[in-house]
Design a protein around this motif. Structure first.
Motif: not given
Length: 477
Positions: A407-426
């Motif tokens: 019954g509780r929504r998951v809160n997605v707070k923020y996103m950032t790219q930590i590296k390239t080659r390959p493109p990697s995000f958190v």
């Protein structure tokens, strides 16, 4: 820079000496003769000298049209291009008539020759060392390529042959710097200021590996790149054994191309030598930036083709597909539509991968292939600012909210790219385990479409934000 070629009949230790001089196990070494087939070049260092070194196939008497004859032609080309040849003999086995024949060939063809008596550490090698004088190439230099004995004598003979000024002074060895793969940036909040993003540099050298099943035409394709028969080719499957690197320039950009051994299904690989060849190819893939997967267009999308593409994706390299042997296709329009449909359906993990039809035999499509390579490389190096990512994330979450758990929504707070080659995000979220694979896939596909990451691997990690009060609680307790 001075170029030195190592010449001799099969199994005298040429590749062992090559590996010792370059300081790495670049060339495959095995007890059986004839392992090396192509010319392999490297930068060598011997004490205070630096020079170019070439490993060659073992010289054999054979017809020009046979595989051994084509290998001999490659070796003769290396002899013609070298400033100095190291003619190796195996003094443990003793001098053979074949050695005498090839010594005569070197006297006619080579500029300068040093006779290198290998395996001199072996018991009973003294007789073979004395016989070496009968070759007529001067005093033999006794060495052990495997154990590193006699390297000082070899260095002195090289200086005597070419002069000290011909060599480049050796520089102190530097430790290789690796690209940091840490994800500590995931623990920090993005700032209000947008970070500076450097533009893509289209002049930097590029490392390119060519992979595929046996007999797909990889070496023929590279020869077409270079405009010469630099690599051994032929109708026989599995000719290439080593991962051979060659330097090339396309539109003013330096490119290092790696040819690799054909990759068969793991269950079919029985011989030790083939296992070594495939392992060498995997190392070339990890060292490369862009990988061209060569499909035989007459039998495309075999199970092994798909396995190779999946391997490239797991390794995080930038992939491009080359449908080779396009010159053999008659109904091109119908086949092209079929290839497009199968590429999209069978390779969903790399949606939008660039695929080009080429012919290594005629050169058709080579320019289009290299354009696809450079475009894919640019995508692979692309970085997106944190501000743009979070603006997009806010819209993506509003359009398709994360699943509700208890019954509780998951809160997605923020996103950032930590590296390239390959493109990697958190993505930072309080409950990363609750998002699930389908929602992660939704975010990855959204990133691919919104920011133009078509056809390259994307890494997306879910992290729980660090609790700033956790450390204080531990200290107070």
């Amino acid at each position: 820079m001075v170029t030195i070629a190592i010449i001799g009949r099969p199994n005298v230790g040429k590749s062992t000496l090559f590996n010792r001089l370059v300081g790495r196990r670049l060339a495959l070494v095995d007890d059986r003769p004839g392992v090396t087939r192509d010319r392999r070049m490297g930068e060598a260092r011997l004490m205070d000298l630096e020079f170019g070194i070439v490993d060659t196939a073992g010289l054999e008497d054979a017809g020009a049209e046979t595989l051994e004859g084509r290998m001999r032609a490659q070796t003769e080309a290396a002899i013609a291009a070298a400033d100095l040849c190291l003619f190796m003999i195996d003094v443990k086995a003793g001098l053979t008539p074949q050695d005498q024949d090839f010594a005569e060939l070197l006297r006619r063809s080579a500029r300068k020759v040093i006779l290198v008596a290998n395996k001199a550490e072996a018991r009973g090698s003294q007789a073979g060392l004395l016989d070496a004088y009968s070759v007529g190439l001067g005093e033999p230099v006794a060495i052990s390529a495997e154990h590193g004995e006699g390297m000082g004598d070899l260095r002195d003979a090289m200086v005597e042959a070419l002069g000290r000024a011909a060599f480049r002074p050796a520089k102190p060895a530097k430790a290789a710097e690796e690209e940091p793969l840490t994800e500590d940036a995931a623990d920090e909040e993005p700032g209000d200021e947008d970070e500076a993003i450097e533009p893509y540099d289209a002049t930097k050298p590029l490392r390119l590996a060519i992979v595929g099943r046996p007999n797909a035409g990889k070496s023929t394709l590279i020869n077409r790149f270079l405009g010469e028969d630099r690599l051994l080719t032929g109708p026989e499957a599995g000719i290439t054994r080593d991962s051979i690197s060659v330097e090339w320039e396309w539109r003013g950009r330096k490119i290092k191309v790696f040819d690799t051994a054909g990759m068969r299904r793991k269950a079919r690989i029985q011989e030790k030598l083939e296992k070594l060849s495939v392992a060498d190819g995997l190392r070339a893939i990890r060292f490369a930036e862009v990988v061209v997967i060569v499909f035989d267009v007459t039998i495309p999308f075999e199970r092994q083709d798909l396995s190779i593409v999946d391997l490239i994706e797991r390794e995080g390299r930038a992939p491009v597909i080359a449908f080779n042997k396009w010159d053999l296709v008659e109904d091109r329009q119908a086949l092209l539509a079929d290839l497009r449909e199968k590429t999209g359906r069978l390779l969903p993990q790399l949606r939008g991968i660039k695929a080009v039809t080429v012919s290594g035999e005629t050169g058709e499509g080579i320019d289009r292939l290299m354009k696809a390579v450079t475009e894919t490389h640019e995508i692979w190096n692309r970085r997106v600012s944190t501000a743009r990512l979070n603006q997009w994330l806010e819209r993506a979450v509003a359009k398709h909210p994360p699943p509700a758990v208890a019954g509780r929504r998951v809160n997605v707070k923020y996103m950032t790219q930590i590296k390239t080659r390959p493109p990697s995000f958190v993505v930072s979220t309080a409950r990363p385990e609750a998002l699930g694979a389908s929602y992660t896939r939704y975010l990855v596909n959204g990133l691919r479409d919104q920011f133009g990451f078509a056809g390259v691997p994307i890494r997306l990690a879910l992290r729980k934000p660090r609790n700033p009060y956790a450390l204080k609680k531990k200290r107070s307790s």
